[in-house]
Design a protein around this motif. Structure first.
Motif, PDB file in Angstrom:
ATOM      1  N   GLN A   1       9.029 105.353  -1.160  1.00 59.89           N
ATOM      2  CA  GLN A   1       8.423 106.685  -1.244  1.00 59.89           C
ATOM      3  C   GLN A   1       8.027 107.233   0.126  1.00 59.89           C
ATOM      4  N   TYR A   2       7.578 106.343   1.009  1.00 59.88           N
ATOM      5  CA  TYR A   2       7.041 106.800   2.290  1.00 59.88           C
ATOM      6  C   TYR A   2       8.005 106.558   3.433  1.00 59.88           C
ATOM      7  N   GLY A   3       7.995 107.499   4.390  1.00 50.45           N
ATOM      8  CA  GLY A   3       8.793 107.363   5.596  1.00 50.45           C
ATOM      9  C   GLY A   3       8.067 106.493   6.606  1.00 50.45           C
ATOM     10  N   ASP A   4       8.669 106.356   7.762  1.00 46.15           N
ATOM     11  CA  ASP A   4       8.076 105.555   8.824  1.00 46.15           C
ATOM     12  C   ASP A   4       6.878 106.273   9.429  1.00 46.15           C
ATOM     13  N   CYS A   5       5.924 105.492   9.881  1.00 43.63           N
ATOM     14  CA  CYS A   5       4.792 106.037  10.624  1.00 43.63           C
ATOM     15  C   CYS A   5       5.286 106.402  12.021  1.00 43.63           C
ATOM     16  N   PRO A   6       4.615 107.345  12.677  1.00 42.61           N
ATOM     17  CA  PRO A   6       5.006 107.679  14.044  1.00 42.61           C
ATOM     18  C   PRO A   6       4.850 106.456  14.963  1.00 42.61           C
ATOM     19  N   ALA A   7       5.505 106.498  16.106  1.00 46.65           N
ATOM     20  CA  ALA A   7       5.411 105.411  17.093  1.00 46.65           C
ATOM     21  C   ALA A   7       3.939 105.154  17.428  1.00 46.65           C
ATOM     22  N   GLY A   8       3.557 103.883  17.459  1.00 45.28           N
ATOM     23  CA  GLY A   8       2.188 103.505  17.774  1.00 45.28           C
ATOM     24  C   GLY A   8       1.272 103.429  16.572  1.00 45.28           C
ATOM     25  N   TRP A   9       1.738 103.838  15.422  1.00 45.01           N
ATOM     26  CA  TRP A   9       0.967 103.803  14.178  1.00 45.01           C
ATOM     27  C   TRP A   9       1.593 102.750  13.265  1.00 45.01           C
ATOM     28  N   ALA A  10       0.792 102.179  12.364  1.00 44.49           N
ATOM     29  CA  ALA A  10       1.275 101.171  11.419  1.00 44.49           C
ATOM     30  C   ALA A  10       0.893 101.568   9.997  1.00 44.49           C
ATOM     31  N   PRO A  11       1.752 101.250   9.015  1.00 44.68           N
ATOM     32  CA  PRO A  11       1.401 101.534   7.619  1.00 44.68           C
ATOM     33  C   PRO A  11       0.186 100.726   7.189  1.00 44.68           C
ATOM     34  N   THR A  12      -0.645 101.330   6.333  1.00 41.31           N
ATOM     35  CA  THR A  12      -1.818 100.641   5.808  1.00 41.31           C
ATOM     36  C   THR A  12      -2.054 101.094   4.373  1.00 41.31           C
ATOM     37  N   ASP A  13      -2.862 100.327   3.654  1.00 38.77           N
ATOM     38  CA  ASP A  13      -3.117 100.606   2.239  1.00 38.77           C
ATOM     39  C   ASP A  13      -3.943 101.854   2.015  1.00 38.77           C
ATOM     40  N   GLY A  14      -3.644 102.506   0.903  1.00 39.90           N
ATOM     41  CA  GLY A  14      -4.391 103.577   0.258  1.00 39.90           C
ATOM     42  C   GLY A  14      -5.313 104.467   1.058  1.00 39.90           C
ATOM     43  N   ASP A  15      -6.093 105.222   0.312  1.00 37.88           N
ATOM     44  CA  ASP A  15      -7.037 106.173   0.888  1.00 37.88           C
ATOM     45  C   ASP A  15      -8.287 105.472   1.369  1.00 37.88           C
ATOM     46  N   LEU A  16      -8.920 106.051   2.359  1.00 38.10           N
ATOM     47  CA  LEU A  16     -10.153 105.493   2.912  1.00 38.10           C
ATOM     48  C   LEU A  16     -11.259 105.519   1.869  1.00 38.10           C
ATOM     49  N   GLY A  17     -11.994 104.437   1.788  1.00 36.17           N
ATOM     50  CA  GLY A  17     -13.146 104.383   0.895  1.00 36.17           C
ATOM     51  C   GLY A  17     -12.795 104.405  -0.577  1.00 36.17           C
ATOM     52  N   SER A  18     -11.562 104.167  -0.926  1.00 35.24           N
ATOM     53  CA  SER A  18     -11.150 104.219  -2.323  1.00 35.24           C
ATOM     54  C   SER A  18     -10.706 102.834  -2.771  1.00 35.24           C
ATOM     55  N   THR A  19     -11.035 102.480  -4.003  1.00 34.98           N
ATOM     56  CA  THR A  19     -10.565 101.211  -4.536  1.00 34.98           C
ATOM     57  C   THR A  19      -9.164 101.367  -5.120  1.00 34.98           C
ATOM     58  N   PHE A  20      -8.744 102.615  -5.329  1.00 32.00           N
ATOM     59  CA  PHE A  20      -7.416 102.891  -5.849  1.00 32.00           C
ATOM     60  C   PHE A  20      -6.444 102.949  -4.686  1.00 32.00           C
ATOM     61  N   SER A  21      -5.442 102.120  -4.695  1.00 29.88           N
ATOM     62  CA  SER A  21      -4.468 102.082  -3.612  1.00 29.88           C
ATOM     63  C   SER A  21      -3.114 102.533  -4.123  1.00 29.88           C
ATOM     64  N   ARG A  22      -2.462 103.411  -3.381  1.00 27.74           N
ATOM     65  CA  ARG A  22      -1.133 103.898  -3.746  1.00 27.74           C
ATOM     66  C   ARG A  22      -0.093 103.300  -2.804  1.00 27.74           C
ATOM     67  N   GLY A  23      -0.181 102.024  -2.565  1.00 24.85           N
ATOM     68  CA  GLY A  23       0.743 101.403  -1.629  1.00 24.85           C
ATOM     69  C   GLY A  23       0.308 101.710  -0.208  1.00 24.85           C
ATOM     70  N   LYS A  24       1.175 101.514   0.693  1.00 25.63           N
ATOM     71  CA  LYS A  24       0.877 101.778   2.097  1.00 25.63           C
ATOM     72  C   LYS A  24       1.105 103.259   2.375  1.00 25.63           C
ATOM     73  N   SER A  25       0.174 104.075   1.883  1.00 27.10           N
ATOM     74  CA  SER A  25       0.327 105.536   1.918  1.00 27.10           C
ATOM     75  C   SER A  25      -0.267 106.195   3.152  1.00 27.10           C
ATOM     76  N   ARG A  26      -0.843 105.405   4.039  1.00 25.42           N
ATOM     77  CA  ARG A  26      -1.453 105.975   5.237  1.00 25.42           C
ATOM     78  C   ARG A  26      -0.932 105.248   6.474  1.00 25.42           C
ATOM     79  N   CYS A  27      -1.081 105.911   7.614  1.00 27.28           N
ATOM     80  CA  CYS A  27      -0.756 105.310   8.899  1.00 27.28           C
ATOM     81  C   CYS A  27      -2.066 105.114   9.654  1.00 27.28           C
ATOM     82  N   MET A  28      -2.147 104.051  10.451  1.00 32.85           N
ATOM     83  CA  MET A  28      -3.365 103.802  11.223  1.00 32.85           C
ATOM     84  C   MET A  28      -3.011 103.325  12.618  1.00 32.85           C
ATOM     85  N   ARG A  29      -3.969 103.523  13.520  1.00 31.18           N
ATOM     86  CA  ARG A  29      -3.851 102.954  14.863  1.00 31.18           C
ATOM     87  C   ARG A  29      -5.248 102.764  15.423  1.00 31.18           C
ATOM     88  N   ALA A  30      -5.409 101.710  16.229  1.00 31.61           N
ATOM     89  CA  ALA A  30      -6.673 101.437  16.899  1.00 31.61           C
ATOM     90  C   ALA A  30      -6.634 102.120  18.262  1.00 31.61           C
TER      91      ALA A  30
END
Length: 181
Positions: A80-109
């Motif tokens: 369902q999801y495309g690649d995250c931009p360079a420097g970002w990594a896929p991560t689980d669901g929405d912030l602060g939610s117990t419901f996860s829709r797979g790796k639907s977000r991108c994150m980076r430190a």
């Protein structure tokens, strides 16, 4: 390019029509049409009947993908999801939610610390700020120059795929497609 030529050759020599086909033949029609690019299956008139048939069949209970043993393909993959931009990594669901829709977000430190100075406001740990472009920053502890950014992962316009092995060179090629009419 080889696969497009193979598709055109197969269509020409088999008399590809909308006549009823057995399950294996239908599966091969679906495989070849799904692998069509430039134009996609929607731009190939003879692909409309088998693809419309599979779209309709998917809505019925007990549906199983038509297979093409000759093409080495069964059920297609789905991402369902495309690649995250360079420097970002896929991560689980929405912030602060117990419901996860797979790796639907991108994150980076991010660490923008310079000489131990904080770059942003208070030193409250876990402070969150959302920017205008939809990126949310969660600051780390008392050091608010270190934070993690999150943003929605892009959706694929063509989330289904078939992996087809090229017999001439042994390479496997992925062909993305969608089933929107």
């Amino acid at each position: 390019m080889k696969n497009r030529f193979a598709l055109i050759t197969w269509l020409a020599f088999t008399g590809f029509t909308s006549a009823p086909a057995d399950a294996s033949e239908w599966g091969c029609e679906v495989l070849l049409c799904a692998a069509s690019s430039g134009p996609s299956w929607r731009g190939v008139e003879s692909c409309h009947p088998p693809m419309e048939k599979v779209i309709s069949a998917m809505k019925k209970p007990g549906f199983s993908w038509p297979t093409c043993p000759e093409g080495g393909a069964g059920k297609p993959g789905y991402e369902q999801y495309g690649d995250c931009p360079a420097g970002w990594a896929p991560t689980d669901g929405d912030l602060g939610s117990t419901f996860s829709r797979g790796k639907s977000r991108c994150m980076r430190a991010v660490n923008q610390c310079k000489g131990g100075r904080r770059l942003f406001g208070s030193s409250n740990g876990g402070q969150s700020r959302t920017k205008e472009d939809g990126v949310t920053r969660i600051f780390s502890g008392a050091n608010s120059c270190s934070f993690t950014e999150y943003k929605a992962r892009p959706l694929r316009s063509a989330p289904y795929y078939f992996d087809i092995k090229d017999e001439t060179d042994g390479q496997t090629n992925r062909f993305w497609f969608n089933l929107e009419r």
